[in-house]
Design a protein around this motif. Structure first.
Motif, PDB file in Angstrom:
ATOM      1  N   ASP A   9      -9.139  -5.293  -5.912  1.00  0.00           N
ATOM      2  CA  ASP A   9      -9.132  -6.440  -4.994  1.00  0.00           C
ATOM      3  C   ASP A   9      -9.920  -7.571  -5.647  1.00  0.00           C
ATOM      4  O   ASP A   9     -11.150  -7.556  -5.674  1.00  0.00           O
ATOM      5  CB  ASP A   9      -9.771  -6.028  -3.667  1.00  0.00           C
ATOM      6  CG  ASP A   9      -9.779  -7.150  -2.639  1.00  0.00           C
ATOM      7  OD1 ASP A   9      -9.361  -8.284  -2.986  1.00  0.00           O
ATOM      8  OD2 ASP A   9     -10.194  -6.905  -1.495  1.00  0.00           O
ATOM      9  N   LYS A  36      -3.250  -5.166   0.539  1.00  0.00           N
ATOM     10  CA  LYS A  36      -3.991  -3.987   0.969  1.00  0.00           C
ATOM     11  C   LYS A  36      -3.259  -3.247   2.095  1.00  0.00           C
ATOM     12  O   LYS A  36      -3.263  -2.016   2.151  1.00  0.00           O
ATOM     13  CB  LYS A  36      -5.387  -4.399   1.429  1.00  0.00           C
ATOM     14  CG  LYS A  36      -6.450  -3.329   1.260  1.00  0.00           C
ATOM     15  CD  LYS A  36      -7.830  -3.860   1.640  1.00  0.00           C
ATOM     16  CE  LYS A  36      -8.278  -4.957   0.719  1.00  0.00           C
ATOM     17  NZ  LYS A  36      -9.643  -5.446   1.055  1.00  0.00           N
ATOM     18  N   GLU A  37      -2.630  -4.001   2.981  1.00  0.00           N
ATOM     19  CA  GLU A  37      -1.879  -3.396   4.088  1.00  0.00           C
ATOM     20  C   GLU A  37      -0.716  -2.571   3.554  1.00  0.00           C
ATOM     21  O   GLU A  37      -0.498  -1.428   3.987  1.00  0.00           O
ATOM     22  CB  GLU A  37      -1.349  -4.492   5.022  1.00  0.00           C
ATOM     23  CG  GLU A  37      -2.436  -5.215   5.809  1.00  0.00           C
ATOM     24  CD  GLU A  37      -1.869  -6.367   6.634  1.00  0.00           C
ATOM     25  OE1 GLU A  37      -0.626  -6.439   6.770  1.00  0.00           O
ATOM     26  OE2 GLU A  37      -2.662  -7.188   7.132  1.00  0.00           O
ATOM     27  N   ILE A  96      -0.378  -1.301   0.558  1.00  0.00           N
ATOM     28  CA  ILE A  96      -0.871  -0.194  -0.250  1.00  0.00           C
ATOM     29  C   ILE A  96      -1.364   0.966   0.609  1.00  0.00           C
ATOM     30  O   ILE A  96      -1.055   2.129   0.338  1.00  0.00           O
ATOM     31  CB  ILE A  96      -2.000  -0.687  -1.186  1.00  0.00           C
ATOM     32  CG1 ILE A  96      -1.413  -1.536  -2.311  1.00  0.00           C
ATOM     33  CG2 ILE A  96      -2.776   0.485  -1.774  1.00  0.00           C
ATOM     34  CD1 ILE A  96      -2.432  -2.316  -3.087  1.00  0.00           C
ATOM     35  N   LYS A  97      -2.120   0.644   1.639  1.00  0.00           N
ATOM     36  CA  LYS A  97      -2.641   1.696   2.516  1.00  0.00           C
ATOM     37  C   LYS A  97      -1.503   2.451   3.196  1.00  0.00           C
ATOM     38  O   LYS A  97      -1.528   3.679   3.294  1.00  0.00           O
ATOM     39  CB  LYS A  97      -3.585   1.086   3.552  1.00  0.00           C
ATOM     40  CG  LYS A  97      -4.942   0.686   2.992  1.00  0.00           C
ATOM     41  CD  LYS A  97      -5.846   0.120   4.077  1.00  0.00           C
ATOM     42  CE  LYS A  97      -7.229  -0.207   3.524  1.00  0.00           C
ATOM     43  NZ  LYS A  97      -8.111  -0.794   4.568  1.00  0.00           N
ATOM     44  N   GLU A  98      -0.504   1.713   3.658  1.00  0.00           N
ATOM     45  CA  GLU A  98       0.647   2.341   4.310  1.00  0.00           C
ATOM     46  C   GLU A  98       1.421   3.214   3.327  1.00  0.00           C
ATOM     47  O   GLU A  98       1.810   4.337   3.642  1.00  0.00           O
ATOM     48  CB  GLU A  98       1.570   1.263   4.891  1.00  0.00           C
ATOM     49  CG  GLU A  98       2.762   1.823   5.647  1.00  0.00           C
ATOM     50  CD  GLU A  98       3.652   0.752   6.243  1.00  0.00           C
ATOM     51  OE1 GLU A  98       4.801   1.074   6.606  1.00  0.00           O
ATOM     52  OE2 GLU A  98       3.213  -0.413   6.325  1.00  0.00           O
ATOM     53  N   CYS A 158       0.364   4.627   0.422  1.00  0.00           N
ATOM     54  CA  CYS A 158      -0.398   5.801  -0.008  1.00  0.00           C
ATOM     55  C   CYS A 158      -0.465   6.858   1.090  1.00  0.00           C
ATOM     56  O   CYS A 158      -0.435   8.063   0.816  1.00  0.00           O
ATOM     57  CB  CYS A 158      -1.803   5.395  -0.435  1.00  0.00           C
ATOM     58  SG  CYS A 158      -1.843   4.500  -2.015  1.00  0.00           S
ATOM     59  N   GLU A 159      -0.536   6.406   2.334  1.00  0.00           N
ATOM     60  CA  GLU A 159      -0.550   7.347   3.456  1.00  0.00           C
ATOM     61  C   GLU A 159       0.788   8.074   3.561  1.00  0.00           C
ATOM     62  O   GLU A 159       0.825   9.296   3.747  1.00  0.00           O
ATOM     63  CB  GLU A 159      -0.839   6.581   4.756  1.00  0.00           C
ATOM     64  CG  GLU A 159      -1.119   7.492   5.936  1.00  0.00           C
ATOM     65  CD  GLU A 159      -1.568   6.728   7.170  1.00  0.00           C
ATOM     66  OE1 GLU A 159      -1.111   7.089   8.268  1.00  0.00           O
ATOM     67  OE2 GLU A 159      -2.363   5.776   7.024  1.00  0.00           O
ATOM     68  N   GLU A 170      -4.074   9.701  -2.959  1.00  0.00           N
ATOM     69  CA  GLU A 170      -5.460   9.280  -2.822  1.00  0.00           C
ATOM     70  C   GLU A 170      -5.596   7.834  -3.294  1.00  0.00           C
ATOM     71  O   GLU A 170      -4.978   7.430  -4.273  1.00  0.00           O
ATOM     72  CB  GLU A 170      -6.369  10.191  -3.656  1.00  0.00           C
ATOM     73  CG  GLU A 170      -7.850   9.886  -3.510  1.00  0.00           C
ATOM     74  CD  GLU A 170      -8.729  10.811  -4.348  1.00  0.00           C
ATOM     75  OE1 GLU A 170      -9.929  10.542  -4.444  1.00  0.00           O
ATOM     76  OE2 GLU A 170      -8.194  11.795  -4.907  1.00  0.00           O
ATOM     77  N   LEU A 171      -6.416   7.048  -2.586  1.00  0.00           N
ATOM     78  CA  LEU A 171      -6.566   5.628  -2.912  1.00  0.00           C
ATOM     79  C   LEU A 171      -8.037   5.251  -3.065  1.00  0.00           C
ATOM     80  O   LEU A 171      -8.872   5.583  -2.222  1.00  0.00           O
ATOM     81  CB  LEU A 171      -5.941   4.772  -1.807  1.00  0.00           C
ATOM     82  CG  LEU A 171      -6.145   3.255  -1.890  1.00  0.00           C
ATOM     83  CD1 LEU A 171      -5.477   2.693  -3.145  1.00  0.00           C
ATOM     84  CD2 LEU A 171      -5.611   2.564  -0.642  1.00  0.00           C
ATOM     85  N   LYS A 172      -8.343   4.561  -4.160  1.00  0.00           N
ATOM     86  CA  LYS A 172      -9.684   4.013  -4.400  1.00  0.00           C
ATOM     87  C   LYS A 172      -9.557   2.491  -4.489  1.00  0.00           C
ATOM     88  O   LYS A 172      -8.727   1.970  -5.240  1.00  0.00           O
ATOM     89  CB  LYS A 172     -10.261   4.544  -5.717  1.00  0.00           C
ATOM     90  CG  LYS A 172     -10.460   6.046  -5.782  1.00  0.00           C
ATOM     91  CD  LYS A 172     -11.702   6.479  -5.043  1.00  0.00           C
ATOM     92  CE  LYS A 172     -11.954   7.980  -5.228  1.00  0.00           C
ATOM     93  NZ  LYS A 172     -13.146   8.432  -4.502  1.00  0.00           N
ATOM     94  N   ILE A 173     -10.386   1.773  -3.724  1.00  0.00           N
ATOM     95  CA  ILE A 173     -10.365   0.306  -3.733  1.00  0.00           C
ATOM     96  C   ILE A 173     -11.553  -0.210  -4.537  1.00  0.00           C
ATOM     97  O   ILE A 173     -12.700   0.165  -4.293  1.00  0.00           O
ATOM     98  CB  ILE A 173     -10.386  -0.252  -2.301  1.00  0.00           C
ATOM     99  CG1 ILE A 173      -9.118   0.178  -1.549  1.00  0.00           C
ATOM    100  CG2 ILE A 173     -10.491  -1.781  -2.317  1.00  0.00           C
ATOM    101  CD1 ILE A 173      -9.079  -0.235  -0.090  1.00  0.00           C
TER     102      ILE A 173
END
Length: 307
Positions: free
Chosen positions: A83, A94-95, A97-99, A101-102, A107-110
């Protein structure tokens, strides 16, 4: 028109003169990604970091990697999102990406510019720090710092490889930019990446896939991605080179593959070895005593003290 499998085609691949149905198109894309990786990478007990941005390229790459490693014993995938702090633009990314990866079970690292270097990219640009650092374009600063942070965190997580979502168009743009600028050092370095302690080897699964086909793959697989370009991208030289390659491809389908193949043949005749040192501050590999990112951070601290 009919695909070779007998089903109705939905896409005409100009450079191969083939009509493909959706399933054959998807298999073709995945086959090429698999070919780039090879058996040395698609194996047991491997950990791959995935640089993910929210755009079509990185999400398609992550989707394909998930498919390729789905049944590989003890293989692990971890996504890294950098970011940079570009207001409005990165919040949307980010929205997505989170959706994603879920849904994919990844697994997600920011990783935040603000946490790592003390500034967002917006602040760097707004305060005119680029001119203080003798940097012409935001992309020049952002690209170097992003690569540095991805390597740093992939190393921290013990990744064997770091996957980058560069497609065929990206490769061609970089190759031609270096040719046009006469940048011999970059021509060599781009094709012969450093391997060794302190550096996670990069892999580029989309290397043989044109940008338009990456987009099409995303659409037919219902992958939601950020379509808005980075607000700083139009300022880059790469953006103009992209237009040049588009004209060349329209005139001669397959020219992108020719550019890449010609470049790879040229690399075989280049045996220039550069001394690799370690940064006195962070310890990462570099060509001088202090790496570019650390030298910039030193300068930024000096600037902030003088303000």
């Amino acid at each position: 028109m009919i695909c070779s499998c007998g089903n109705e085609a939905f896409y005409y691949q100009r450079y191969s003169n083939k009509y493909l149905c959706k399933e054959c198109f998807k298999k073709d894309i995945e086959r090429r990604a698999k070919k780039v990786l090879g058996k040395d990478i698609i194996r047991n007990n491997v950990k791959i970091g995935i640089g993910i941005s929210g755009g079509k390229d990185s999400l398609v790459m992550a989707c394909i990697l998930k498919k390729l490693f789905k049944h590989i014993p003890n293989a692990k995938l971890i996504c890294f999102f950098v970011d940079e702090g570009i207001k409005g633009f990165r919040e949307k990314a980010k929205e997505y990406i989170k959706e994603f990866c879920e849904e994919q079970g990844l697994e997600l690292k920011i990783i935040k510019f603000e946490d790592e270097i003390g500034y967002t990219l917006d602040e760097i640009v707004k305060n005119d720090y680029l001119s203080e650092l003798n940097i012409g374009r935001p992309c020049s600063f952002c690209g170097v710092v992003r690569r540095y942070l991805l390597n740093k965190h992939a190393l921290k997580e013990g990744c064997d490889y770091l996957a980058i979502g560069h497609n065929l168009d990206d490769f061609c743009q970089t190759i031609l930019m270096n040719y046009v600028e006469g940048n011999v050092k970059n021509i060599i370095q781009f094709g012969k990446e450093f391997e060794g302690e302190g550096f996670v080897k990069r892999i580029k699964p989309l290397k043989l896939i044109p940008e338009d086909e990456v987009r099409l793959y995303a659409d037919i697989n219902n992958i939601k991605y950020q379509k808005e370009p980075c607000p700083y991208s139009s300022l880059s030289y790469r953006h103009r080179m992209k237009k040049v390659i588009k004209v060349l491809e329209e005139d001669k389908p397959g020219v992108k593959f020719s550019i890449l193949r010609g470049y790879e043949k040229l690399l075989k005749y280049m045996d220039v070895k550069e001394e690799v040192k370690r940064c006195e501050i962070c310890g990462f590999p570099c060509s001088g005593n202090i790496c570019k990112v650390c030298s910039w951070l030193i300068k930024l601290k000096e600037i902030s003290k003088s303000e």
